[in-house]
Design an enzyme around this catalytic site. Structure first.
Site, PDB file in Angstrom:
ATOM      1  N   GLU A 184      -8.351  20.939   4.786  1.00  0.00           N
ATOM      2  CA  GLU A 184      -9.211  19.779   4.979  1.00  0.00           C
ATOM      3  C   GLU A 184     -10.640  20.165   4.584  1.00  0.00           C
ATOM      4  O   GLU A 184     -11.057  19.961   3.472  1.00  0.00           O
ATOM      5  CB  GLU A 184      -9.114  19.295   6.434  1.00  0.00           C
ATOM      6  CG  GLU A 184      -9.297  17.793   6.518  1.00  0.00           C
ATOM      7  CD  GLU A 184      -8.712  17.164   7.777  1.00  0.00           C
ATOM      8  OE1 GLU A 184      -9.068  16.037   8.031  1.00  0.00           O
ATOM      9  OE2 GLU A 184      -7.921  17.808   8.505  1.00  0.00           O
ATOM     10  N   GLU A 214     -11.015  22.327  18.336  1.00  0.00           N
ATOM     11  CA  GLU A 214     -10.930  20.908  17.968  1.00  0.00           C
ATOM     12  C   GLU A 214     -10.518  20.055  19.163  1.00  0.00           C
ATOM     13  O   GLU A 214     -10.983  18.950  19.343  1.00  0.00           O
ATOM     14  CB  GLU A 214      -9.885  20.751  16.849  1.00  0.00           C
ATOM     15  CG  GLU A 214      -9.660  19.326  16.398  1.00  0.00           C
ATOM     16  CD  GLU A 214      -8.774  19.245  15.161  1.00  0.00           C
ATOM     17  OE1 GLU A 214      -8.015  20.199  14.910  1.00  0.00           O
ATOM     18  OE2 GLU A 214      -8.868  18.227  14.446  1.00  0.00           O
TER      19      GLU A 214
HETATM   20  C1  BGC Z   1     -10.701  15.803  11.185  1.00  0.00           C
HETATM   21  C2  BGC Z   1     -11.644  15.259  12.208  1.00  0.00           C
HETATM   22  C3  BGC Z   1     -12.012  13.895  11.724  1.00  0.00           C
HETATM   23  C4  BGC Z   1     -10.766  13.085  11.873  1.00  0.00           C
HETATM   24  C5  BGC Z   1     -10.922  11.631  11.676  1.00  0.00           C
HETATM   25  C6  BGC Z   1      -9.470  14.989  11.286  1.00  0.00           C
HETATM   26  O1  BGC Z   1      -8.446  15.429  10.499  1.00  0.00           O
HETATM   27  O2  BGC Z   1     -10.496  17.155  11.311  1.00  0.00           O
HETATM   28  O3  BGC Z   1     -12.553  16.082  12.722  1.00  0.00           O
HETATM   29  O4  BGC Z   1     -13.144  13.343  12.219  1.00  0.00           O
HETATM   30  O5  BGC Z   1      -9.727  13.630  11.101  1.00  0.00           O
HETATM   31  O6  BGC Z   1      -9.740  10.968  11.465  1.00  0.00           O
END
Ligand code: BGC
Length: 911
Positions: free
Chosen positions: A446, A718
């Site tokens: 990501e 997270e």
């Molecule tokens: C990210 C997040 C993000 C979110 C929103 C995730 O995969 O890591 O931090 O804000 O998606 O959908």
């Protein structure tokens, strides 16, 4: 004596490639006197020996964010700035700075975009090369940009220590170029080599690849000024060639392969990148600090998996690469695999990397090799090593910590080692995720500029480091990525394409981040630049509002990753997503009205103030009953209403009480996600319940900030349950150990616990208001503000409160001493106060409500409990007891009340 301690030009000291023709200037003053303020200043700028601009003596106290008011600066010039300052004590002083300007718009560069002829869909790293002769030069400047990322060597020497140039911007619209002074490297015969890799441009990104283009390409121009002042140019064109060198493959997610046995392929002619030459994105000078090696770290221990594979433990989760210095046998292949955590059996935990291979491969030449991957990075603490036997020597490995090289502007410490570790984790979260853009995480597939994450963490980030230019660059890309209707992308640079805008908090970044930067740095410049984007987003919401001025449509992320989610509701938490959206609609409209006021737009102030009032009244009708009850009373909803002033005055106490009761129902624990967590503590401070904020902060059991710390976290997780209390990992596929959103509590530590906050934008006036909380006996912070250093240290020990403050010249502060009535107005200087108190803040680590599980996690406490409750804690009722507190148990046995009160005292004495 009055002294100029720092001069900043576009927030940089002596910048070498200033990108702004009319920059903001700032300077910091020091004096050994108290109550010093500037009465006048004068700025003289010279171009070489020639006077360029003289401001004349200007009466006034402005010393930060002063707009340069002379004629626009010329491109590629070297200037000297002389500053004279007068103060209210009749003293004056001078300071001097030097700076050079970049090409503001590189119009006269003649280079052409060139590319290679490799087949599409590769991860190889072509090297572009040009040999040329040169006569002796006075000066040699290299202008360079690329589609992809590049490194550059001139005559075998690395020209720059910056990583991932040209950086990541909205590539279809603008691309940064860098300028390097290479005068010292020029020889009679020269070889200029530029290695490229796919990077963000053509590499794997967000579940796909080649988001911006299929092939890497470069644009380079070397401008040589010879001794007789005539200019010679070596620019990219069809005379260049390309070959494959030893960096064979590289992708951000997957890693890099460096082969020291690889014989470079035969040079081949380059081709002109016709598309780029026809429709090239605008080239802009480098906008902010580059990514650099921030620190080098040695491994702290060598571990082994059950099958004997060696694993290096660097003791700290981070973003970066590992350098290997090693003499292997020719062709020996060494593989490094990166991970943030180990599974309970000691193997590498890679499930959370998803498709990211996070693997670097090095092939040895047989001689002494140094391997430094330059075109990838990983999020890791642990590295498994294959190909070097079972016990590779630790001193062959060095972790290179990578991140945007912004100046640190905060230090924090307090009497709790766990809170200090939390602070360090927050800082590491920032270092690991500010990698040219604010990313969500550094490890999985990501690493994107999610706007919501940046929005909630921005206030903490902007105190921690000078991230003004970092965010200014990113906000410019946000505005570029904004749709014609004002919709804001959820990811910036926008890799999702059009039509991805609309979610509260994520899109609200368009308004909340510029405002936060203005408050903390005092530069109205950011509001001038972003106002059209801020307004477009508010107008987007206005076009979609209900007749009652609510925001009740479109995709929402809700209170992302909140613990109060209902079964099957995914990641969104149970707070009504449209309540959040409407609250933020009100908040952003109010901020827009404030921004309009700063910019002198009286009509828009009136318009948005009225709209804000209308939204609040619609909100009250929809979400707050006539008696002041909130519909859907979650912690997040209550905190939003309190912090954003959404309720009528007569309902505020009731709502505050609801928040207190809600926390009580959760035994003082939070249930909040990305939206509620960053504001919960602030809401408690606002209603005068710092005591509860303190309890919330210091909870060591699940869920909470210190739970993570006690689990050994070295960065922010997270999710609250990234590692569950039973030691298992979350398995949702979204389990990063390095996400900064929950680290947004950092600003509470600085602004409430220590108590340093701006009373006026940019800290021109400062509020100093420390908060005593049970469990912390002292706290201290140092903040570098635009005016210089602010320090506050407080202590409450042995019934004595001590407060020390340091206030920079040219500011004033309002000091609220703990347990004292009123406040004291102070000018610059150092002050100390101490006075007696009845208060005792000595940590009470455990309370009557602490579950036994938490106590048993501590070896000493376990010994005391086992002795007091013989046989019970490992008997059949052990699991039942672990979930109970002393309050739950005291009624279950005769004499329980006294027994547990005594036990509690004993346990707390252990700490
Ligand atoms: C990210 C997040 C993000 C979110 C929103 C995730 O995969 O890591 O931090 O804000 O998606 O959908």
């Amino acid at each position: 004596m009055l002294k100029v301690s720092k001069i900043l030009i576009d927030r940089q000291e002596n910048p070498a490639a200033l990108s702004e023709p009319t920059p903001y200037l700032g300077w910091q003053l020091e004096s050994d006197r108290q109550n010093v303020h500037q009465t006048a200043y004068r700025i003289c700028i010279r171009d070489g020996l020639m006077p360029f601009w003289d401001s004349g003596r200007i009466t006034g106290s402005e010393s930060a964010a002063v707009r340069y008011a002379g004629p626009p600066l010329n491109e590629e010039c070297r200037y000297t700035l002389e500053l004279t300052v007068w103060d209210n004590h009749g003293e004056s002083t001078q300071g001097k700075a030097e700076f050079s300007t970049a090409l503001f718009a590189p119009r006269f560069l003649t280079a052409q975009w060139i590319t290679h002829t490799l087949a599409e869909n590769h991860s190889e790293c072509p090297v572009f090369v040009r040999h040329f002769s040169a006569e002796p030069v006075q000066k040699a400047r290299l202008y360079l940009s690329a589609c992809g990322i590049y490194t550059v060597r001139l005559n075998g020497q690395e020209v720059s220590q910056d990583w991932f140039a040209p950086g990541w911007t909205e590539y279809a619209s603008r691309l940064q170029y860098q300028v390097y002074d290479v005068t010292a490297l020029i020889q009679p015969e020269n070889t200029l080599e530029i290695t490229t890799a796919n990077g963000w441009y053509a590499g794997y990104l967000n579940g796909t690849r080649q988001v911006y283009g299929k092939q890497t390409a470069i644009f380079a121009e070397l401008s040589l000024t010879c001794m007789d002042s005539h200019r010679v140019t070596v620019a990219t064109d069809v005379r260049w060639q390309w070959y494959l060198g030893q960096h064979r493959e590289a992708e951000f997610y997957h890693g890099e392969r460096i082969d020291r046995t690889a014989v470079p392929t035969a040079p081949q002619p380059v081709v002109l990148a016709e598309d780029l030459n026809a429709h090239a994105p605008a080239l802009v000078p480098q906008q902010c600090e580059p990514v650099r090696v921030l620190e080098r770290r040695a491994p702290v221990q060598l571990l082994h998996t059950p099958d004997g594979t060696p694993i290096l433990d660097f003791g700290q989760n981070m973003a970066g690469v590992v350098r290997l210095d090693w003499q292997g046998s020719p062709g020996q292949e060494i593989t490094l695999r990166f991970a943030e955590a180990l599974t309970p059996d000691g193997s590498l935990y890679t499930a959370n990397l998803r498709t990211a291979k996070a693997t670097d491969t090095f092939v040895c030449s047989g001689g002494k090799d140094t391997f430094v991957p330059r075109f990838t990075y990983h999020g890791f603490r642990y590295v498994s090593i294959a190909g070097m036997g079972g016990n590779p020597p630790l001193d062959a490995f060095t972790a290179l910590v990578l991140g945007t090289d912004a100046a640190a502007t905060a230090q924090f410490s307090c009497s709790s080692p766990l809170v200090n570790r939390l602070w360090a984790n927050i800082v590491w979260g920032q270092r690991s995720n500010f990698v040219d853009v604010p990313t969500d995480c550094p490890q999985r597939d990501e690493r994107l500029g999610w706007t919501g994450d940046a929005a909630v963490f921005c206030r903490t980030a902007a105190q921690n480091e000078d991230v003004y230019r970092f965010f200014r660059k990113w906000l410019a890309d946000l505005a570029i990525g904004q749709a014609a209707d004002g919709g804001v992308p959820h990811i910036v640079p926008n890799v999702n394409g059009q039509g991805s805008g609309g979610a509260a908090v994520w899109c609200d970044a368009a308004v909340t981040i510029p405002w936060t930067l203005y408050e903390l740095y005092g530069e109205r410049d950011i509001l001038e630049r972003q106002y059209p984007s801020m307004k477009a987003w508010v107008e987007y919401m206005r076009r979609q509002e209900t007749p009652d001025h609510l925001r009740q449509c479109g995709f929402q992320h809700g209170d992302w990753l909140a613990l109060d989610r209902e079964e099957g509701r995914g990641n969104r938490g149970s707070t009504d997503a449209y309540l959040i959206a409407s609250a933020y609609y009100a908040h952003c409209t109010r901020l827009l009205a404030k921004a309009a006021a700063v910019l002198g737009k009286a009509q828009e102030v009136a318009e948005y103030t009225a709209l804000h009032r209308a939204i609040c009244s619609g909100f009250q009708q929809e979400y707050i009953t006539a008696t002041g009850r909130v519909v859907g009373e979650t912690q997040t909803a209550l905190a939003l209403i309190l912090l954003f002033d959404l309720a009528r005055a007569e309902h505020r106490d009731h709502i505050a009480q609801s928040l207190v009761q809600n926390l009580d129902k959760h035994q003082g624990h939070l249930t909040t996600g990305f939206i509620g967590t960053p504001i919960l503590m602030d809401a408690l401070s606002k209603i005068g319940r710092n005591d509860l904020a303190g309890k919330l902060l210091l909870n060591e059991d699940f869920p909470g900030w210190l739970y993570e710390v006690r689990c050994g976290a070295t960065t922010m997780w997270e999710r609250w349950d990234s590692v569950r209390p039973d030691g298992s990992f979350d398995e949702s596929g979204m389990n990063s150990f390095n996400h900064y959103a929950f680290g947004a509590v950092g600003d509470w530590l600085l602004e409430q616990l220590v108590g340093i906050r701006p009373a006026e934008p940019g800290y021109r006036a400062i509020t100093l208001q420390p908060q005593l909380i049970h469990g912390i006996t002292q706290a201290c912070a140092l903040r570098t503000t635009p005016y210089g250093r602010v320090r506050l240290a407080w202590q409450c020990l042995n019934h004595l409160i001590t407060v020390e403050v340091e206030i920079p010249a040219n500011t004033t502060a309002q000091l609220f001493l703990p347990e004292q009535e009123g406040s004291i107005t102070l000018g610059s200087g150092s002050y100390q106060y101490s006075y007696a108190t009845e208060t005792d803040l000595t940590p009470q680590r455990f309370t009557m409500d602490t579950p036994l599980r938490t106590m048993l996690a501590d070896a000493d406490a376990k010994a005391v409990l086992s002795a007091a409750l013989p046989g019970m804690l490992d008997g059949p009722a052990a699991a039942f007891l672990a979930g109970k507190s002393f309050n739950d148990l005291k009624g279950m046995m005769p004499g329980g009340e006294a027994l547990f009160a005594q036990l509690l005292t004993k346990l707390n004495q252990l700490c």
